[in-house]
Design an enzyme around this catalytic site. Sequence first.
Site, mmCIF file in Angstrom:
data_model
loop_
_atom_site.group_PDB
_atom_site.id
_atom_site.type_symbol
_atom_site.label_atom_id
_atom_site.label_comp_id
_atom_site.label_asym_id
_atom_site.label_seq_id
_atom_site.Cartn_x
_atom_site.Cartn_y
_atom_site.Cartn_z
ATOM 1 N N GLU A 51 41.153 9.584 77.713
ATOM 2 C CA GLU A 51 40.888 8.240 77.954
ATOM 3 C C GLU A 51 39.744 7.918 77.024
ATOM 4 O OE1 GLU A 51 41.477 10.492 80.384
ATOM 5 O OE2 GLU A 51 42.581 9.494 81.781
ATOM 6 N N PHE A 113 40.064 10.813 97.169
ATOM 7 C CA PHE A 113 40.665 11.549 95.962
ATOM 8 C C PHE A 113 40.598 10.431 94.848
ATOM 9 C CE2 PHE A 113 44.105 12.819 93.256
ATOM 10 C CZ PHE A 113 43.750 14.106 92.879
ATOM 11 N N GLN A 114 39.834 11.067 93.729
ATOM 12 C CA GLN A 114 39.803 10.487 92.467
ATOM 13 C C GLN A 114 39.059 9.077 92.740
ATOM 14 O OE1 GLN A 114 43.555 10.541 90.457
ATOM 15 N NE2 GLN A 114 43.048 12.533 89.492
ATOM 16 N N LYS A 163 44.067 0.168 94.560
ATOM 17 C CA LYS A 163 45.400 0.312 94.434
ATOM 18 C C LYS A 163 46.351 -0.707 95.069
ATOM 19 C CE LYS A 163 49.130 3.895 94.127
ATOM 20 N NZ LYS A 163 49.457 5.119 94.203
ATOM 21 N N MET A 484 24.323 17.178 60.104
ATOM 22 C CA MET A 484 23.226 16.302 60.301
ATOM 23 C C MET A 484 22.020 16.923 61.075
ATOM 24 S SD MET A 484 21.671 13.665 59.289
ATOM 25 C CE MET A 484 22.470 12.152 58.945
HETATM 26 C C1 LIG Z 1 29.065 12.975 70.945
HETATM 27 C C2 LIG Z 1 27.679 13.518 70.354
HETATM 28 N N1 LIG Z 1 27.054 14.751 70.474
HETATM 29 C C3 LIG Z 1 26.292 15.256 69.860
HETATM 30 C C4 LIG Z 1 25.877 14.338 68.640
HETATM 31 C C5 LIG Z 1 24.665 14.657 67.831
HETATM 32 N N2 LIG Z 1 25.018 14.830 66.362
HETATM 33 C C6 LIG Z 1 24.795 13.895 65.434
HETATM 34 S S1 LIG Z 1 25.520 14.320 63.998
HETATM 35 C C7 LIG Z 1 25.826 15.896 64.611
HETATM 36 C C8 LIG Z 1 26.683 16.680 63.706
HETATM 37 C C9 LIG Z 1 27.745 16.424 63.109
HETATM 38 O O1 LIG Z 1 28.639 17.305 62.528
HETATM 39 P P1 LIG Z 1 29.969 17.237 61.669
HETATM 40 O O2 LIG Z 1 30.777 16.382 62.567
HETATM 41 O O3 LIG Z 1 30.300 18.288 61.327
HETATM 42 O O4 LIG Z 1 29.217 15.934 60.720
HETATM 43 P P2 LIG Z 1 28.495 16.488 59.474
HETATM 44 O O5 LIG Z 1 26.968 16.032 59.880
HETATM 45 O O6 LIG Z 1 28.380 17.875 59.153
HETATM 46 O O7 LIG Z 1 28.885 15.807 58.387
HETATM 47 C C10 LIG Z 1 25.767 15.979 65.812
HETATM 48 C C11 LIG Z 1 25.765 17.148 66.785
HETATM 49 C C12 LIG Z 1 26.502 13.211 68.590
HETATM 50 N N3 LIG Z 1 25.982 12.185 67.631
HETATM 51 N N4 LIG Z 1 27.474 12.689 69.325
#
Ligand SMILES: Cc1ncc(C[n+]2csc(CCOP(=O)(O)OP(=O)(O)O)c2C)c(N)n1
Lengths: 577, 163
Positions: A51, A113-114, A163, A484
């Site tokens: 979803e 439920f749900q 529902k 990042m």
């Molecule tokens: C759902 C979620 N969890 C954690 C983060 C924190 N976060 C920001 S950038 C990142 C790393 C992303 O890694 P990747 O997709 O490999 O991209 P890269 O920075 O390596 O290009 C994280 C964990 C986020 N933005 N969103």
Amino acid sequence: MELLSGGDMLLRALADEGVECIFGYPGGAALHIYDALFRQNKVKHILVRHEQAATHAADGYARSTGRVGVVLVTSGPGATNAITGIATAYMDSIPMVVISGQVVSDKIGEDAFQETDMVGISRPIVKHSFLVKDARDIPSIVKKAFYIASTGRPGPVVIDIPKDVTNPNDKFEYHYPERIKMRSYSPAQRGHAGQIKKAVQLLLSAKRPIIYAGGGVILGNACQQLTELARRLDAPVTNTLMGLGAYPGSDRQFLGMLGMHGFVEANYAMHHADVILAVGARFDDRVTNTPKKFCPNAKIIHVDIDPASISKTVVADVPIVGPVDSVLNDMLEILATAEEKQDSKAIEDWWKQINEWRERYGLLVKPRYRTDGNMIMPEEVIRTLYEVTKGDAFVTSDVGQHQMFTAQYYQFDKPRRWINSGGLGTMGFGLPAAMGVQYANRDATVACVTGEGSIQMCIQELSTCKQYHLPVKIICLNNQALGMVKQWQDMQYSSRYSESLYEESLPDFVKLMEAYGHVGMRVTKREELRAKMEECFAMKDRVVFMDIYVDPTEHVYPMQISPGSMRDMWLNKTERT
Amino acid sequence: MRRIISLLMENEPGALSRVVGLFSQRGYNIESLTVAPTEDRTLSRLTLTTIGDDHKIEQITKHLNRLIEVVKLVDLTEGAHIERELMLVKVRATGAQRAEVKRCVDIFRGQIVDVTATVYTIQITGTSDKLDAFFQAVGEASILEVVRSGVSGIGRGEKVLTI
Ligand SMILES: Cc1ncc(C[n+]2csc(CCOP(=O)(O)OP(=O)(O)O)c2C)c(N)n1
Ligand SMILES: [Mg+2]
């Protein structure tokens, strides 16, 4: 008059609202609705695999078309799975209607439920929500939901439907209202004439003006007016992450993105400006750096449809509440007959200064990344993508370094082409959003720039792409890390990589793609990059995943230093402004 | 600064929770809150007191206005206004204290609405300050139970908050 059940009414109302497609996932509480869906043929449905993806796909659909994205989920886990996508849409003001099934009315509150309190759980992240008590209310609630979602400052609206309300045996008269009036909701129609005049005078008197435009310009369909105004004033323009494409990215007057990973020339020009025209932007903390140190010499004109955005973090000298298109039109009209002249000498000097900055720091003047090694640099991937797609693709992204590189190096000339989660920063957004974009723009080139981290958050949607023939191209900048996060750990935690590495656990994406019935390509050599990418985009009707191994040590720069002003930035690993 | 914000909103389930949710979500404080339907049953009048500087209050009013169900809003403290709060308070009253408490109630123009051999139940209306002052006057030690309605308010003069 024809008698319809609640479920049939809902589908009929959606059709009458002009809805072409719903992104959704069925379940118990939504089954009457799904049966009504089956028995009609106006509204199509895309069955996602989770979803969250339904909300992101509807979001991508909305961002790329300007129309309301529609989601249908069941109660409980279906509803909670949709939450991340609703929050994502809320933060970026995306028009969306989310319909959730709910347990039967007389079981509400019994931990049935749900059962989950969807109206309650979504309250902080929706523009508005409805709990339908009576099937007869469905047409007017649907009408209101679309009206609220798409007008003023847009946003997601939830309709939670127990529902029993969609029971096929209970039939009522159906009538879809032509228009709706709500005494408690009336978004501003025009900006204040006096304030607009004041703003124009201020702009004409400016010696160092700059236009800072955000996603509101795109949402408010004011890109053309913005461009005209910038041309008329010969003012430099910078866009926020959300605003990219609002002003042509390859235009001379465009200084690039501003903010945390913004261009030096954009952040410098902001810092030194004497008049800032902020349009459809909200002075986000990733733009302003430390608000107290923000643009000390500037008078600020702030145009926004949402009064609550004005003077929230940075006080506006000339606040203007109104639809950005109409306000900018008014400004252009006043300018057409204005007698005051700009100080053309000052403007000329201003441009000289800006061009010096651009020459010295600009990322697009010449490559600031390594071009001599064997490693593929992520920046180069995005430049290649830009060239291979002739700058005309729809590009979605996930969140991380790859997102910032794309914002910096892909020059968007048109609005609604750059689709990313700016406000919430939701990893997992890119692929499902790309599906929604591709669905809405069947023949367009749609690329999803992602990281090997983000793509795994909604990778199940490869299956949806297969089922509905959505041939998106996935450009994965594989740096074998949560890049990042790792960058921040390099910069602030002495390179202690706490849980940002996968230790040889990455899947073989090429095989994975093949398992899903798609095409996978691995690119490890720099000299292969362009040819492989051309090959990828030549496969028009296939989903292609380019697993591109990039230099894992690369950081995104510039990067603002916090706390600090707009102009305080790291330029690379060792130099700062 | 303490502010009294008064608003008209749709008398619908869920409307109140949106107002209250807004305060917790954005880190604003609610000092008191009262709400009840008006003579027009489709509308509720909600009055709340909060504390904040001008910037914060401006944000609060803007965000309240943004709620779909909020029809109209006024910051009563911006102009001349009347502020009232109702308090029911149980006070220990025995021996010589009984007369003392009674005198206090008279001074504060309150009413004793229930009596036992040892307890007076007193009703007082007034500004919140006045109610606070009553505690002092009667002595906090003798107070057994306090129920305050929260602040209601209305603008002075011809000004009215209607739709
Ligand atoms: C759902 C979620 N969890 C954690 C983060 C924190 N976060 C920001 S950038 C990142 C790393 C992303 O890694 P990747 O997709 O490999 O991209 P890269 O920075 O390596 O290009 C994280 C964990 C986020 N933005 N969103
Ligand atoms: Mg990565």
